[in-house]
Motif scaffolding. Structure first.
Motif, short mmCIF file in Angstrom:
data_model
loop_
_atom_site.label_atom_id
_atom_site.label_comp_id
_atom_site.label_asym_id
_atom_site.label_seq_id
_atom_site.Cartn_x
_atom_site.Cartn_y
_atom_site.Cartn_z
N LEU A 97 57.07 18.35 22.48
CA LEU A 97 55.76 18.61 22.69
C LEU A 97 55.08 19.22 21.54
CD1 LEU A 97 56.17 20.15 26.26
CD2 LEU A 97 54.98 18.28 25.52
N ARG A 98 55.86 19.94 20.79
CA ARG A 98 55.35 20.53 19.56
C ARG A 98 55.01 19.46 18.40
NH1 ARG A 98 59.70 24.24 20.70
NH2 ARG A 98 60.62 23.40 18.69
N GLN A 99 55.77 18.73 18.31
CA GLN A 99 55.71 17.58 17.25
C GLN A 99 54.42 16.82 17.57
OE1 GLN A 99 57.30 17.30 14.50
NE2 GLN A 99 56.20 15.49 13.77
N GLU A 100 54.27 16.42 18.84
CA GLU A 100 53.18 15.50 19.18
C GLU A 100 51.82 16.47 18.99
OE1 GLU A 100 50.92 12.25 20.27
OE2 GLU A 100 53.13 12.39 19.61
N ALA A 101 51.83 17.71 19.34
CA ALA A 101 50.62 18.46 19.41
C ALA A 101 50.18 18.41 17.68
CB ALA A 101 51.02 20.03 19.97
N PHE A 102 51.22 18.61 16.58
CA PHE A 102 50.80 18.70 15.35
C PHE A 102 50.44 17.49 15.02
CE2 PHE A 102 54.55 22.24 14.98
CZ PHE A 102 53.56 23.10 15.18
N VAL A 103 51.03 16.37 15.41
CA VAL A 103 50.59 14.89 15.08
C VAL A 103 49.06 14.62 15.38
CG1 VAL A 103 50.76 12.47 15.53
CG2 VAL A 103 52.85 13.81 15.00
N ARG A 104 48.72 15.13 16.77
CA ARG A 104 47.48 14.78 17.13
C ARG A 104 46.40 15.77 16.42
NH1 ARG A 104 47.45 13.63 23.63
NH2 ARG A 104 49.05 11.90 23.66
N SER A 126 42.88 13.14 16.41
CA SER A 126 42.74 12.93 17.46
C SER A 126 42.34 13.93 18.61
CB SER A 126 44.02 11.67 18.12
OG SER A 126 45.07 12.48 18.31
N ARG A 127 42.94 15.25 18.12
CA ARG A 127 42.70 16.30 18.71
C ARG A 127 41.91 17.27 17.85
NH1 ARG A 127 44.00 19.15 23.82
NH2 ARG A 127 43.32 21.07 23.54
N ARG A 128 40.77 17.75 18.16
CA ARG A 128 39.83 18.42 17.14
C ARG A 128 40.25 19.95 17.18
NH1 ARG A 128 35.05 15.71 15.76
NH2 ARG A 128 35.78 13.58 15.63
N PHE A 129 40.32 20.53 16.12
CA PHE A 129 40.48 22.01 15.59
C PHE A 129 39.28 22.62 15.54
CE2 PHE A 129 44.38 24.83 14.12
CZ PHE A 129 43.54 25.70 14.12
N PRO A 130 38.93 23.33 16.38
CA PRO A 130 37.45 23.89 16.11
C PRO A 130 37.55 24.90 15.10
CG PRO A 130 38.06 24.13 18.55
CD PRO A 130 39.26 23.58 17.79
N ARG A 131 36.50 25.00 14.33
CA ARG A 131 36.44 25.95 13.17
C ARG A 131 36.40 27.49 13.56
NH1 ARG A 131 35.81 25.11 8.37
NH2 ARG A 131 35.47 22.86 8.68
N GLY A 132 37.26 28.24 12.92
CA GLY A 132 37.26 29.62 13.48
C GLY A 132 38.12 30.04 14.57
N VAL A 139 46.54 29.31 19.34
CA VAL A 139 45.76 28.88 20.82
C VAL A 139 45.36 27.62 20.66
CG1 VAL A 139 43.60 29.42 21.90
CG2 VAL A 139 44.73 31.08 20.73
N ILE A 140 45.10 27.06 19.65
CA ILE A 140 44.78 25.44 19.52
C ILE A 140 46.09 24.64 19.88
CG2 ILE A 140 44.02 23.56 18.18
CD1 ILE A 140 41.93 25.46 19.23
N VAL A 141 47.26 25.00 19.38
CA VAL A 141 48.38 24.23 19.20
C VAL A 141 48.92 24.32 20.47
CG1 VAL A 141 50.80 23.96 18.56
CG2 VAL A 141 49.09 24.50 16.93
N SER A 142 48.70 25.53 21.42
CA SER A 142 49.34 25.81 22.70
C SER A 142 48.56 25.10 23.70
CB SER A 142 49.26 27.36 23.00
OG SER A 142 50.01 27.96 22.22
N GLY A 143 47.06 25.12 23.55
CA GLY A 143 46.26 24.21 24.21
C GLY A 143 46.51 22.87 24.25
N ILE A 145 49.69 21.51 23.55
CA ILE A 145 50.67 21.06 24.10
C ILE A 145 50.58 21.27 25.72
CG2 ILE A 145 52.96 22.69 24.85
CD1 ILE A 145 53.18 23.40 22.04
N ARG A 146 49.61 22.16 26.30
CA ARG A 146 49.47 22.28 27.66
C ARG A 146 48.93 20.83 28.06
NH1 ARG A 146 44.58 23.42 30.11
NH2 ARG A 146 43.84 24.28 28.18
N SER A 147 47.60 20.28 27.22
CA SER A 147 47.06 19.00 27.76
C SER A 147 48.09 18.01 27.62
CB SER A 147 46.18 18.75 26.65
OG SER A 147 45.09 19.58 26.72
N LEU A 148 49.15 17.98 26.71
CA LEU A 148 50.15 16.84 26.56
C LEU A 148 51.08 17.06 27.84
CD1 LEU A 148 51.23 17.39 22.67
CD2 LEU A 148 50.24 15.27 23.96
N ALA A 149 51.54 18.18 28.28
CA ALA A 149 52.21 18.25 29.35
C ALA A 149 51.51 18.08 30.55
CB ALA A 149 52.67 19.71 29.56
N SER A 150 50.32 18.16 30.98
CA SER A 150 49.56 17.77 31.94
C SER A 150 49.39 16.37 32.15
CB SER A 150 47.92 18.65 31.83
OG SER A 150 47.44 17.89 32.84
N GLU A 151 49.15 15.55 30.97
CA GLU A 151 49.04 14.25 30.83
C GLU A 151 50.47 13.62 31.14
OE1 GLU A 151 48.40 12.97 26.83
OE2 GLU A 151 46.38 13.99 26.84
#
Length: 195
Positions: free
Chosen positions: A54-61, A66-72, A77-81, A83-89
């Motif tokens: 899960l962590r690896q795929e979050a970092f890859v995205r 393919s997964r945006r990292f909002p400025r600021g 928080v972004i990595v955790s979100g 991971i949550r999306s990956l688990a939900s999928e």
């Protein structure tokens, strides 16, 4: 956290570039990294995907864009979100029958899980015993059309969404029908079906 980047035509970029994402991930504190690890372990138990994956795929995205990292935003928080999306999928895929339902990964000791496939001896024995067991089950559910349809669907190797469609119920309704079948089977075979 990061300065606002501007393009040549003066438009703001709302998300970080790949290099900025890499820098933000590397800049996570040990406490933030521990938080991400704990979250990945928690979601791992929910979706049966190893926490490391899960962590690896979050970092890859995040690094691939393919997964945006909002400025600021805070990296943890972004990595955790993500991971949550990956688990939900993954949970949605399991419920829809697009994944085999497996036990949660690992037991904390790094040991491989036993192969859930039946042994050749059990297959040979079951070819003789299944007729007796199925006859008992047919008698148990003779008065319950929903259970009959569930057993037929299971015998046809239907899973998740296919069973919901067959029985014309949602996921909660399917769980209720499965529980009713499980209770009848436990009452009929208190020591297990092999006894």
């Amino acid at each position: 956290m990061h300065d606002v980047a501007e393009l040549a035509d003066e438009r703001e970029v709302a998300h970080l570039s790949t290099d900025e994402v890499r820098d933000a991930l590397r800049a996570m504190s040990p406490a933030q990294a521990a938080k991400v690890e704990a979250i990945s372990r928690w979601f791992s138990r929910k979706c049966s995907v190893p926490a490391e994956d899960l962590r690896q795929e979050a970092f890859v995205r995040l690094l691939s864009g393919s997964r945006r990292f909002p400025r600021g935003a805070e990296a943890a928080v972004i990595v955790s979100g993500t991971i949550r999306s990956l688990a939900s999928e993954e949970i949605d895929a399991i419920r829809a029958g697009r994944r085999a339902v497996l036990p949660p990964p690992g037991n904390g000791e790094g040991m491989d899980l036993p192969d859930p496939a039946p042994s050749p001896e059990r297959i040979l024995g079951s070819s003789r015993d299944n007729a007796r067991v199925l006859a008992v089950i047919e008698n148990l559910i003779a008065d319950d059309e929903e259970l009959q349809m569930l057993v037929e669907g299971l015998c046809d190797r239907m899973r998740g969404g296919q069973l919901e469609e067959l029985l014309d119920v949602d996921a909660k309704g399917l769980a209720t029908i499965r529980k009713r079948l499980r209770r009848k089977l436990q009452a009929a075979f208190p020591g297990g079906w092999e006894q």
